[in-house]
Write an enzyme that holds these catalytic residues in place. Structure first.
Site, PDB file in Angstrom:
ATOM      1  N   GLY A  63       0.783  -1.235   0.000  1.00  0.00           N
ATOM      2  CA  GLY A  63       0.000   0.000   0.000  1.00  0.00           C
ATOM      3  C   GLY A  63       0.812   1.282   0.000  1.00  0.00           C
ATOM      4  CD  GLU A 121       1.360   0.963   6.471  1.00  0.00           C
ATOM      5  OE1 GLU A 121       0.978   1.252   5.331  1.00  0.00           O
ATOM      6  OE2 GLU A 121       1.128  -0.129   7.006  1.00  0.00           O
ATOM      7  CG  ASP A 122      -1.352   2.279   2.690  1.00  0.00           C
ATOM      8  OD1 ASP A 122      -0.980   1.877   3.808  1.00  0.00           O
ATOM      9  OD2 ASP A 122      -1.887   1.528   1.864  1.00  0.00           O
ATOM     10  CG  ASP A 164      -8.500   0.514   9.046  1.00  0.00           C
ATOM     11  OD1 ASP A 164      -9.347   0.689   9.928  1.00  0.00           O
ATOM     12  OD2 ASP A 164      -8.775   0.157   7.894  1.00  0.00           O
ATOM     13  CE  LYS A 219     -10.621   3.652   6.946  1.00  0.00           C
ATOM     14  NZ  LYS A 219     -11.072   2.272   6.654  1.00  0.00           N
ATOM     15  CG  PHE A 257     -12.852  -0.646   2.268  1.00  0.00           C
ATOM     16  CD1 PHE A 257     -11.787  -1.182   2.976  1.00  0.00           C
ATOM     17  CD2 PHE A 257     -12.917  -0.859   0.903  1.00  0.00           C
ATOM     18  CE1 PHE A 257     -10.802  -1.924   2.335  1.00  0.00           C
ATOM     19  CE2 PHE A 257     -11.940  -1.601   0.248  1.00  0.00           C
ATOM     20  CZ  PHE A 257     -10.884  -2.137   0.962  1.00  0.00           C
ATOM     21  CB  VAL A 258     -10.592   4.847   1.545  1.00  0.00           C
ATOM     22  CG1 VAL A 258     -11.646   5.775   2.107  1.00  0.00           C
ATOM     23  CG2 VAL A 258      -9.494   4.568   2.575  1.00  0.00           C
ATOM     24  CG  ASP A 316      -5.646  -4.054  -1.934  1.00  0.00           C
ATOM     25  OD1 ASP A 316      -5.358  -3.609  -0.793  1.00  0.00           O
ATOM     26  OD2 ASP A 316      -5.921  -5.247  -2.131  1.00  0.00           O
ATOM     27  NE  ARG A 357      -2.092  -3.390  -4.139  1.00  0.00           N
ATOM     28  CZ  ARG A 357      -2.197  -3.615  -2.828  1.00  0.00           C
ATOM     29  NH1 ARG A 357      -2.132  -2.617  -1.989  1.00  0.00           N
ATOM     30  NH2 ARG A 357      -2.370  -4.842  -2.368  1.00  0.00           N
TER      31      ARG A 357
END
Ligand code: PRP
Length: 186
Positions: free
Chosen positions: A48, A103-104, A107, A135, A156-157, A163, A169
């Site tokens: 990610g 990191e992307d 969560d 989040k 959820f994104v 992905d 992606r």
């Protein structure tokens, strides 16, 4: 891929391409200041973080090194399980190095909490976290990133590295996916 290319599959854009770029530029300036006179090793978390790593690193007007780890928590679902496995470890010895995890998304926080603890046991000079997205309402464990791009709702994104079942992606922005996509399994 742009959002217009998959209009029927997305509900809304959460963060635009321009906003991502602007934010990465701002954070790069902070990183340059915070790490002035120090070596810097960016550790990207596959897959990610590929886009964040590529763009954040190019905003940084200084030398740095990059390494990659791959860990697994999600499988192909849309919620976190909390099970962390190392799929690929670092190639670099991080003893006495200043490590910035890239990191992307933060969560539940389980991945980054685990990763930060794991890297901290290897004798680095420092371990900090950059995450493009966070989040706040999904956090299950306390994790304090040094740099956060955007706080987003607990939805959820996909896109910009994130992905659904390995797709999306390559979307240039970040968006929420239409629920139909979850139910139409190919
Ligand atoms: C995603 C994301 C983070 C993690 C965040 O990775 O890139 O690593 O989940 O979730 P958490 O805060 O709830 O632990 P994923 O496991 O989907 O792998 P990928 O990067 O290869 O898509």
């Amino acid at each position: 891929m742009k959002i217009q290319d998959i209009q029927n599959e997305v509900v809304r854009e959460v963060v635009s391409e321009q906003d991502i770029d602007n934010k990465l530029g701002e954070i790069a300036k902070l990183i340059e200041k915070d790490y002035e006179g120090k070596d810097l090793l960016l550790v990207g978390v596959l897959k990610g973080a590929v886009m964040c790593m590529a763009d954040l690193s190019r905003h940084l007007s200084r030398h740095l090194e990059m390494d990659w780890m791959a860990v697994s928590t999600y499988g192909h679902g849309t919620t976190s399980t909390g099970v962390v496995r190392i799929l690929k470890d670092l190639d670099t010895d991080i003893e006495n190095r200043h490590v910035l995890i890239v990191e992307d998304i933060l969560d539940s926080g389980l991945t980054l909490s685990w990763l930060k603890n794991n890297l901290s046991t290897r004798g680095p000079a420092s371990v900090e976290i950059f995450t493009l997205l966070r989040k706040p309402d999904a956090l299950k464990i306390h994790v304090e990133p040094k740099y956060v791009g955007f706080d987003i709702p607990n939805e959820f994104v996909i896109g910009y590295g994130l992905d659904y079942a390995e797709k999306y992606r390559n979307l240039r922005s970040i968006a929420t996916l239409h629920p139909d996509v979850y139910t139409q399994k190919s």
